[in-house]
Design a protein around this motif. Sequence first.
Motif, mmCIF file in Angstrom:
data_model
loop_
_atom_site.group_PDB
_atom_site.id
_atom_site.type_symbol
_atom_site.label_atom_id
_atom_site.label_comp_id
_atom_site.label_asym_id
_atom_site.label_seq_id
_atom_site.Cartn_x
_atom_site.Cartn_y
_atom_site.Cartn_z
ATOM 1 N N GLN A 78 30.832 30.750 36.395
ATOM 2 C CA GLN A 78 30.314 31.192 37.687
ATOM 3 C C GLN A 78 29.394 30.139 38.289
ATOM 4 O OE1 GLN A 78 28.295 34.930 37.477
ATOM 5 N NE2 GLN A 78 28.138 35.153 39.711
ATOM 6 N N GLU A 79 28.546 29.552 37.429
ATOM 7 C CA GLU A 79 27.662 28.487 37.907
ATOM 8 C C GLU A 79 28.466 27.293 38.400
ATOM 9 O OE1 GLU A 79 25.098 27.662 34.668
ATOM 10 O OE2 GLU A 79 23.763 29.386 35.028
ATOM 11 N N GLN A 80 29.550 26.969 37.666
ATOM 12 C CA GLN A 80 30.412 25.863 38.084
ATOM 13 C C GLN A 80 31.055 26.178 39.431
ATOM 14 O OE1 GLN A 80 33.434 24.901 35.227
ATOM 15 N NE2 GLN A 80 34.375 23.322 36.523
ATOM 16 N N TYR A 81 31.586 27.424 39.515
ATOM 17 C CA TYR A 81 32.177 27.841 40.788
ATOM 18 C C TYR A 81 31.151 27.808 41.908
ATOM 19 C CZ TYR A 81 36.402 29.424 38.366
ATOM 20 O OH TYR A 81 37.558 29.484 37.637
ATOM 21 N N THR A 82 29.938 28.275 41.568
ATOM 22 C CA THR A 82 28.869 28.286 42.577
ATOM 23 C C THR A 82 28.539 26.871 43.024
ATOM 24 O OG1 THR A 82 27.939 30.317 41.611
ATOM 25 C CG2 THR A 82 26.516 29.004 43.062
ATOM 26 N N ALA A 83 28.457 25.963 42.025
ATOM 27 C CA ALA A 83 28.165 24.563 42.363
ATOM 28 C C ALA A 83 29.279 23.967 43.222
ATOM 29 C CB ALA A 83 27.976 23.736 41.089
ATOM 30 N N GLU A 84 30.525 24.294 42.826
ATOM 31 C CA GLU A 84 31.649 23.785 43.615
ATOM 32 C C GLU A 84 31.635 24.363 45.025
ATOM 33 O OE1 GLU A 84 35.126 24.709 41.429
ATOM 34 O OE2 GLU A 84 34.818 23.148 39.897
ATOM 35 N N ILE A 85 31.347 25.677 45.089
ATOM 36 C CA ILE A 85 31.294 26.311 46.403
ATOM 37 C C ILE A 85 30.183 25.703 47.253
ATOM 38 C CG2 ILE A 85 30.756 28.475 47.594
ATOM 39 C CD1 ILE A 85 32.229 29.932 45.316
#
Length: 345
Positions: free
Chosen positions: A58-65
């Motif tokens: 989720q953090e990775q997705y958040t960072a990507e987002i």
Amino acid sequence: MRKKKKSEDSGFNVWRSYSDMMAGVLLLFVLIMCVTLFQAQKSYDESIKERDDKIALQEQYTAEILAQQSELDEKDSQLSSQDEQLDKQKKLLAELAAQLKEQQATLDQQQSDLDEKTSLLATQQQKIDNIIGVKADVIEALQKEFAKNNVSVDIDSQTGALTLNASVLFDYDKAELTDAGKQELAEILPIYCKVLLQDDYKKYLAEIIIDGYTDTDGDYYYNLELSQKRSLAVAEYLTEIRENFLNADQISDLQEYLTVNGHSMANPVLDADGNVDKDASRRVEVKFRLKDDEMIDELNQIMSAETSSSDSSDNTADAAEEKSVSDDTGSTSKSSKSSKKSSSN
């Protein structure tokens, strides 16, 4: 006794078996609890790991987002800037299009004016070409008419000027025509005037000119008066005999076209060695001028309208002046004909 002991041993064995059984059950329960706890711990660890993995993902997705959002924001900013530049370019293009349209309208008007002036110049050029052709035709007609009447004359094949020897027409230093001079004029002037006053040539005619010249001896002003009197004497004799070869309309035309000039000692005739030929310099010239000068003046006005530079105006004026000199129409112009006749008197 033995039977009682056997029953006691039998009861002890049952209890012990029961105890063993209970101990086995307890052990089994403990093992089951251990297995259950192990599985529960394993499940818990897996759940924790799965949760951590999900949180990391989720953090990775958040960072990507967030990175994508940042890129989108940056692109939005660039698009906004590009939109502003595009709007400015559109406005600039609109202004340039308006200027281009205005310039095109100006060019169209200038082209229209140029076409009109070109057409006018072509018309004037055609008229001048016609006049040049007419001049050659007049000279040829004069030569043929003199040859037809067996009259020997000195006529310039380029200008059509007819040169008369003043020594034949006048006594030395005199302005009265001699009998021989009158006889010569009676043979020459009718042919010259009749050809020029033909309907085919009259519409192109500007002047019939009689020019008087003296030699280089004596005073300029005295020679000027003498040359004027001599040219006037030729003109007066022409008016005396004009009824013999001209009709009423031609006589009226002759009065309109005839011009008399005196040039004193100007334009002396030179011999082969470059010295003044005094006998040849004393002369009377009868010449004609067509309307080419007026046509050239009109062309000069058109050319002057084409440009606002003074140099161009000077050039066209010089061209007209050179043309006027080449025609050798004398020291006075058509516009001052009346005053010239008065001064000749």
